[in-house]
Design a protein around this motif. Structure first.
Motif, PDB file in Angstrom:
ATOM      1  N   ALA A  32       6.842  -3.325  10.756  1.00 11.73           N
ATOM      2  CA  ALA A  32       5.987  -2.928   9.630  1.00 11.73           C
ATOM      3  C   ALA A  32       4.705  -2.270  10.151  1.00 11.73           C
ATOM      4  N   ARG A  37       9.229   0.734   6.376  1.00  8.71           N
ATOM      5  CA  ARG A  37       8.962   0.327   4.994  1.00  8.71           C
ATOM      6  C   ARG A  37      10.234  -0.082   4.257  1.00  8.71           C
ATOM      7  N   ARG A  38      11.330   0.590   4.559  1.00  9.55           N
ATOM      8  CA  ARG A  38      12.589   0.383   3.828  1.00  9.55           C
ATOM      9  C   ARG A  38      13.486  -0.593   4.585  1.00  9.55           C
ATOM     10  N   GLU A  41      15.379   0.888   7.409  1.00  7.40           N
ATOM     11  CA  GLU A  41      14.579   1.172   8.607  1.00  7.40           C
ATOM     12  C   GLU A  41      14.451  -0.075   9.472  1.00  7.40           C
ATOM     13  N   ARG A  68       6.865  -6.502  -1.914  1.00  9.37           N
ATOM     14  CA  ARG A  68       7.880  -5.521  -2.299  1.00  9.37           C
ATOM     15  C   ARG A  68       7.229  -4.565  -3.286  1.00  9.37           C
ATOM     16  N   ILE A  71       9.708   1.736  -5.754  1.00 12.03           N
ATOM     17  CA  ILE A  71       9.436   3.165  -5.613  1.00 12.03           C
ATOM     18  C   ILE A  71      10.487   3.930  -6.409  1.00 12.03           C
ATOM     19  N   ARG A  78      13.161  -0.051  -2.846  1.00 16.76           N
ATOM     20  CA  ARG A  78      11.918  -0.805  -2.667  1.00 16.76           C
ATOM     21  C   ARG A  78      11.373  -0.549  -1.267  1.00 16.76           C
ATOM     22  N   ASP A  79      10.070  -0.566  -1.180  1.00 17.51           N
ATOM     23  CA  ASP A  79       9.386  -0.575   0.107  1.00 17.51           C
ATOM     24  C   ASP A  79       8.891  -1.977   0.355  1.00 17.51           C
ATOM     25  N   TYR A  80       8.765  -2.318   1.620  1.00 16.20           N
ATOM     26  CA  TYR A  80       8.126  -3.569   2.032  1.00 16.20           C
ATOM     27  C   TYR A  80       6.853  -3.184   2.762  1.00 16.20           C
ATOM     28  N   ARG A  81       5.747  -3.745   2.315  1.00 12.06           N
ATOM     29  CA  ARG A  81       4.453  -3.422   2.918  1.00 12.06           C
ATOM     30  C   ARG A  81       3.714  -4.696   3.281  1.00 12.06           C
TER      31      ARG A  81
END
Length: 166
Positions: A32, A37-38, A41, A68, A71, A78-81
């Motif tokens: 991260a 983000r995905r 990835e 989460r 998007i 979804r992105d993870y941030r």
């Protein structure tokens, strides 16, 4: 999954390990910081099984280390941030990386981190006093804090030496 809880320990290290102590978890956090983000990835960069990745990401979200973010796009993407709580792990990750570079990377550091303003490699993470003086373990005094239970207070109270051993 490794040891999930340390209920008998009143210790911030034990509490932190309950959240990030499993190795895939720290590697997900590393990715991260490196920009992943995905879900795909993380999976591609780590080579981790989907069920393990899904479990660890869900735990990081539940613990508030990541969030989460829905998007736009096909397939409910979804992105993870990293949250603020997650970004606060940056010095921990850098310290672990620097330790690994010194003690577990015989061919040398696989990655180097630079200050974009100066172009210089970042300094080693170290423990310092309030005025910036580097402190060795034996120079640090230990006292019970506000979250100490009776056992911790007895162990590190007035009668204890209050210093870390060499």
């Amino acid at each position: 999954m490794r040891n999930g809880q340390f209920p008998s320990q009143t210790c911030s290290v034990a509490r932190a390990l309950e959240i990030v102590g499993e190795w895939w978890t720290l590697l997900i956090i590393r990715e991260a910081f490196f920009g992943a983000r995905r879900f795909g990835e993380f999976e591609r960069n780590l080579g981790v099984a989907k069920n393990v990745l899904s479990e660890r990401l869900a735990k990081l979200v539940a613990c508030g280390v990541m969030e989460r973010v829905e998007i736009s796009g096909r397939g409910n993407p979804r992105d993870y941030r990293l949250t603020e709580k997650g970004r606060d792990l940056f010095p921990v990750l850098v310290a672990l990386m620097q330790w690994g570079d010194r003690w577990a990377a015989p061919a040398g550091a696989p990655l180097r981190l630079f200050d974009p303003e100066t172009g210089e490699e970042i300094a080693a993470i170290r423990v310092t006093g309030a005025k910036g003086k580097p402190l060795a373990p034996e120079e640090v005094r230990i006292e019970p804090g506000p979250g100490a239970d009776e056992r911790v207070a007895r162990r590190f109270g007035a009668a204890a030496s209050g210093k870390l051993p060499r």
